[in-house]
Design an enzyme around this catalytic site. Structure first.
Site, PDB file in Angstrom:
ATOM      1  N   HIS A   8      -7.534  -7.365  -3.308  1.00 51.01           N
ATOM      2  CA  HIS A   8      -6.117  -6.977  -3.303  1.00 51.01           C
ATOM      3  C   HIS A   8      -5.536  -6.888  -4.710  1.00 51.01           C
ATOM      4  O   HIS A   8      -4.610  -7.623  -5.052  1.00 51.01           O
ATOM      5  CB  HIS A   8      -5.288  -8.000  -2.511  1.00 51.01           C
ATOM      6  N   VAL A  26      -8.969  12.368 -12.719  1.00 54.19           N
ATOM      7  CA  VAL A  26      -8.017  12.625 -13.808  1.00 54.19           C
ATOM      8  C   VAL A  26      -8.400  11.739 -14.985  1.00 54.19           C
ATOM      9  O   VAL A  26      -8.550  10.526 -14.843  1.00 54.19           O
ATOM     10  CB  VAL A  26      -6.573  12.343 -13.353  1.00 54.19           C
ATOM     11  N   ASN A  79      -1.946  -9.454   3.382  1.00 49.85           N
ATOM     12  CA  ASN A  79      -2.732  -8.268   3.041  1.00 49.85           C
ATOM     13  C   ASN A  79      -1.756  -7.139   2.679  1.00 49.85           C
ATOM     14  O   ASN A  79      -0.768  -6.938   3.368  1.00 49.85           O
ATOM     15  CB  ASN A  79      -3.602  -7.868   4.228  1.00 49.85           C
ATOM     16  N   ASN A 108     -11.240  -0.889   4.081  1.00 48.83           N
ATOM     17  CA  ASN A 108     -10.582  -2.185   4.288  1.00 48.83           C
ATOM     18  C   ASN A 108     -10.683  -2.670   5.730  1.00 48.83           C
ATOM     19  O   ASN A 108     -11.183  -1.967   6.612  1.00 48.83           O
ATOM     20  CB  ASN A 108      -9.140  -2.179   3.758  1.00 48.83           C
ATOM     21  N   GLY A 109     -10.209  -3.904   5.929  1.00 51.07           N
ATOM     22  CA  GLY A 109     -10.307  -4.533   7.240  1.00 51.07           C
ATOM     23  C   GLY A 109      -9.204  -4.128   8.195  1.00 51.07           C
ATOM     24  O   GLY A 109      -9.133  -4.650   9.320  1.00 51.07           O
ATOM     25  N   GLY A 164       0.006   0.586  -5.422  1.00 51.11           N
ATOM     26  CA  GLY A 164       0.033  -0.870  -5.485  1.00 51.11           C
ATOM     27  C   GLY A 164       0.298  -1.436  -6.868  1.00 51.11           C
ATOM     28  O   GLY A 164       0.543  -2.640  -6.996  1.00 51.11           O
ATOM     29  N   TYR A 191      -2.903   4.662  -0.153  1.00 49.12           N
ATOM     30  CA  TYR A 191      -1.627   4.549   0.588  1.00 49.12           C
ATOM     31  C   TYR A 191      -0.470   5.238  -0.130  1.00 49.12           C
ATOM     32  O   TYR A 191       0.253   6.039   0.474  1.00 49.12           O
ATOM     33  CB  TYR A 191      -1.324   3.068   0.859  1.00 49.12           C
ATOM     34  N   GLU A 194      -8.601  13.541  -6.009  1.00 48.65           N
ATOM     35  CA  GLU A 194      -9.198  12.244  -5.645  1.00 48.65           C
ATOM     36  C   GLU A 194     -10.596  12.165  -6.250  1.00 48.65           C
ATOM     37  O   GLU A 194     -11.398  13.074  -6.064  1.00 48.65           O
ATOM     38  CB  GLU A 194      -9.247  12.126  -4.114  1.00 48.65           C
ATOM     39  N   PHE A 221      -1.487  -3.545   2.273  1.00 46.97           N
ATOM     40  CA  PHE A 221      -1.252  -2.102   2.371  1.00 46.97           C
ATOM     41  C   PHE A 221       0.030  -1.708   3.100  1.00 46.97           C
ATOM     42  O   PHE A 221       0.581  -0.633   2.829  1.00 46.97           O
ATOM     43  CB  PHE A 221      -2.490  -1.339   2.859  1.00 46.97           C
ATOM     44  N   GLU A 229      -6.897 -15.188   6.221  1.00 48.30           N
ATOM     45  CA  GLU A 229      -7.457 -14.285   7.217  1.00 48.30           C
ATOM     46  C   GLU A 229      -8.752 -14.894   7.744  1.00 48.30           C
ATOM     47  O   GLU A 229      -9.589 -15.333   6.962  1.00 48.30           O
ATOM     48  CB  GLU A 229      -7.693 -12.948   6.504  1.00 48.30           C
TER      49      GLU A 229
END
Ligand SMILES: Cc1cc2nc3c(=O)[nH]c(=O)nc-3n(C[C@H](O)[C@H](O)[C@H](O)COP(=O)(O)OP(=O)(O)OC[C@H]3O[C@@H](n4cnc5c(N)ncnc54)[C@H](O)[C@@H]3O)c2cc1C
Length: 551
Positions: free
Chosen positions: A491, A297, A529, A166-167, A519, A68, A88, A531, A406
Site C-alpha cells: 500500500h 512516460v 486497504n 490486489n485482494g 494514491g 484507480y 500505461e 483503493f 486483514e
C-alpha cells in the site's frame, strides 16, 4: 530491464501545441460526471487499446497510468466529452497463454507473474526457512516488485493497474481517521457523495454471511476470527470487488475456479471486477478513450505555446523498444501511482523540466503501516482457501497501537495450519523520494527501522492472541528465522500529498493543466486497504476540475 527498456534515454522532440478550444470541444455537464458506470465486459476496454497513440500527436487530455486514479479520470473526462488518451506501461491483459488462461496462479508462477524479472519475488518467499522463489523468463508480467534501499514495493502492471493483482478488499476508511489525514477535504461531501459513488462504480459487494459460516474456503477466516474473539478483539466483514456470487458457484464446482484456484497476486482469470471491467470499460464505451498499453512516460515539460510535451517509450512484451514517441497534451493527469507519479515529478523537478514544482513534491510517503505476520495454529485452516479476504480484525481504537489486520489466505492447496495476516497500522514515519544525480534514478529514503512502530503495534495485538490460543508465530515464511514481513509494501501512499504538494484538488501549483489523481495524494496512511479512498478522492477532484477548469 536495462535503461533502454525503461526508456529513460528517450530523445525529446518538439510538437505544436493544441489550442485550449480543442480540449474543451464537446465538454459536457456535471450531470455526466455524476453518472455511475454500468458493469460492462472487459472487451470494451480492450477495444480502446486497439489504436495506440502516435508519435507527434497533439491531444486534449493525457492520463499517465491506468490504476484507480487513472480509471476515474478516464471515465469522468470521457463522459464530459473530452477525447482522452490513456498511456500505461504494462500490457493489456486480454490474450490467453498456452494454458488457455490469461493469468497464472500463485502455485505455478511463470513469466506472466512478474514485471521483467528472471526469478519470482514472492511476498511470502520462504517455507520452513527455505527460499521458494523460482526462475522465470523476463517478460512484461503483471506484478512488479520494485526494490528501494530498505523496502520493496509491490505494484500492478497492466491496463487496470493495482486492480489486476490486489485482494479486492474494498474498505471505506473510518470517518474520524479520514478527517485526521485529510483535514482540508469536506468529509460530509466524501461520505455522502464520493465514497458511495466510488463503491458503486467499482462494483463492491458483500459476502453472504450465512454462506461464509459454512463455506470450506473461509475456514481459515473463521479460525482466525475465533482466536481473535477469544482474546477479546473485534472482527468485521470486509466488502470486496470480487463477485461473491461467482465465488459461491466456484465452491459448488459449477464454474471455473479463480479465487478458489490460488489466483490473486498474479491476476484473476474470473470473478474479479478489476478496473478494465468497470471504470475503464465504461470510459471506453463512450467512444472517446484510447488506451496505449506498453507505453512508459519518461519525461514531461511545458511545451512552448501551452500544454505539455510528453516523451514515451513503447516496448513489446519481451522488453524490446518498439518506438520512442513525443506528444503534446493540453492537460496531463498523473495517475502512475504513489511511486510512479512521485518518481516522475521528482526527477522532472531535479532535471529542470518542471523546476518550479513545490518542495513538498516527493515528500510524505508512507507504507500505510503495512507489516505481515503468521501464526502457527492448532485448528485446521483448510486445504481450499479463497484468495479474496473477507474479514479483518479491527483494533484501530487501541491507544497502545491501532491495528486493522486483514485475515489473509495462504492458498497452498494443502492443509498447513497457517494463520496469515496483513496488519495495517498507524505508523507515523514518513519518507521522501529523492533524485540521485549520480545514478539518474529516484531513491526512497525509507529506512528499515521506520517499520518498528508497525511491528510494535501488531505484536501488541498478536501476542495477546497467541497467549490466549497457546500458539506461536511462524518464523519460517519471511526469511530464515524471521517473524515479521516488514521489508515489503502493498500500500504505497503519498509523495505528492493533497493540499501540500498540490492544491486541494490535485492541481500542481505553477503548472496549469497538470494534475495528480492517484494514491500519491494520500499522506502515507489511510488506516484500511486504500483503493476505495484513492477512487473516492479522485472522483471528488475530477468533479471539481471538470466543473471549474473545463467549464
Ligand atoms: C498484491 C497487492 C494486494 C493489494 N490488495 C489490496 C486490497 O485488497 N485492497 C486495497 O484497497 N488495496 C490493495 N492493494 C493496493 C492497491 O492496489 C493500490 O493502493 C492501488 O492500486 C493504487 O492505485 P493508484 O491509482 O494510486 O495506482 P496503481 O493502481 O498502482 O496504478 C498506477 C498505474 O500506472 C502505471 N505506470 C506507472 N508509471 C508509469 C509511467 N511512467 N508511464 C505509464 N504508466 C505508468 C502502472 O503500471 C500502473 O498500472 C494491493 C496491492 C498489491 C500490490
Amino acid at each position: 530491464m536495462d535503461d533502454e527498456q525503461t526508456g529513460r534515454s528517450t530523445p525529446a522532440r518538439q510538437s505544436a501545441p493544441l489550442s485550449r478550444r480543442g480540449f474543451l470541444l464537446g465538454t459536457g455537464s456535471l450531470l455526466g460526471a455524476a453518472a455511475v458506470p454500468a458493469l460492462t465486459t472487459a472487451g470494451t476496454a480492450a477495444a480502446a487499446a486497439q489504436q495506440v497513440i502516435t508519435d507527434g500527436a497533439r491531444v486534449p487530455a493525457l492520463i499517465v497510468g491506468s490504476g484507480y486514479g487513472g480509471a476515474v479520470a478516464a471515465l469522468r473526462l470521457t463522459q464530459a466529452g473530452v477525447q482522452t488518451q490513456l498511456v500505461e506501461m504494462g500490457q493489456s491483459w486480454t490474450t490467453p497463454g498456452s494454458d488457455g488462461k490469461i493469468f497464472c496462479n500463485m502455485l505455478n508462477p511463470d513469466q506472466r507473474s512478474f514485471w521483467f524479472r528472471t526469478r519470482t519475488d514472492q511476498p511470502v518467499g520462504y517455507f520452513s526457512g527455505i527460499e521458494v522463489n523460482k526462475s522465470i523468463s523476463s517478460y512484461a508480467g503483471v506484478l512488479d516488485s520494485e526494490q528501494f534501499a530498505a523496502t520493496r514495493i509491490y505494484q500492478g502492471r497492466g491496463v487496470g493497474g493495482g486492480s489486476l493483482v490486489n485482494g479486492g478488499m474494498a474498505v471505506t476508511p473510518k470517518r474520524s481517521y479520514f478527517e485526521e489525514i485529510l483535514p482540508s477535504v469536506d468529509a460530509d461531501e466524501m461520505y455522502t457523495t464520493y465514497f458511495p459513488r466510488a463503491t458503486t462504480a467499482l462494483g463492491v459487494n458483500t459476502i453472504d454471511q450465512t454462506w461464509f459460516e459454512s463455506a470450506d474456503c473461509y475456514q481459515y477466516a473463521r479460525v482466525s476470527r475465533k482466536t481473535a474473539t477469544n482474546a477479546g478483539f473485534t472482527t468485521t466483514f470486509v466488502p470486496n470487488v470480487y463477485d461473491f456470487t461467482y465465488m459461491k458457484a466456484e465452491q459448488a464446482s459449477q464454474v471455473p475456479r479463480s479465487a478458489l484456484a490460488s489466483e490473486v497476486i498474479y491476476g484473476n482469470n474470473y470473478g474479479k471486477r478489476s478496473l478494465d471491467k468497470t471504470y475503464l470499460a465504461a470510459a471506453a464505451a463512450t467512444g472517446r478513450l484510447t488506451i496505449s498499453p506498453l507505453h512508459t512516460v519518461t519525461s514531461l515539460a511545458p511545451a512552448p505555446g501551452g500544454g505539455y510535451s510528453v516523451q514515451l517509450t513503447q516496448i513489446d512484451t519481451g522488453g524490446a523498444v518498439i518506438a520512442h514517441k513525443s506528444v503534446v497534451a493540453d492537460r496531463v493527469f498523473l495517475a502512475a501511482g504513489s511511486v510512479g507519479t512521485s518518481k516522475l515529478l521528482v526527477s522532472m523537478k531535479a532535471q529542470g523540466r518542471l523546476a518550479d514544482l513545490p518542495s513538498a513534491v516527493g515528500q510524505g510517503w508512507g507504507n500505510n503501516g503495512n507489516v505481515m505476520v503468521a501464526r502457527a495454529g492448532w485448528d485446521l485452516t483448510g486445504a481450499l482457501q479463497s484468495g479474496m479476504p473477507a474479514m479483518g480484525i479491527d483494533n484501530w481504537a487501541d491507544p497502545n497501537g491501532p491495528v486493522f489486520a486483514e485475515i489473509a489466505p495462504f492458498p497452498a492447496g494443502t492443509e498447513l495450519w497457517i494463520n496469515l495476516y496483513l496488519a495495517i497500522t498507524k505508523n507515523p514515519n514518513r519518507a521522501a523520494f529523492q533524485f540521485n544525480s549520480s545514478t539518474g534514478q529516484v531513491d526512497l529514503t525509507w529506512q528499515a527501522a521506520q517499520t518498528q512502530p508497525s511491528i510494535d503495534a501488531a505484536k501488541h495485538m498478536f501476542d495477546q492472541i497467541n497467549a490466549k490460543a497457546g500458539t506461536i508465530y511462524r518464523t519460517d515464511l519471511f526469511g530464515v528465522y524471521k517473524t515479521w514481513g516488514d521489508d515489503f509494501v502493498y500500500h504505497p501512499l503519498g509523495g505528492c500529498v493533497l493540499n501540500q504538494a498540490t492544491d486541494n484538488y490535485g492541481r500542481l501549483p505553477g503548472y496549469a493543466g497538470l494534475y495528480v489523481v492517484d494514491g500519491s495524494l494520500i499522506p502515507g496512511s489511510t488506516g484500511v486497504n486504500p483503493f476505495v479512498t484513492i477512487t473516492a478522492l479522485a472522483e471528488r477532484n475530477l468533479a471539481q476540475i471538470i466543473a471549474t477548469d473545463l467549464a
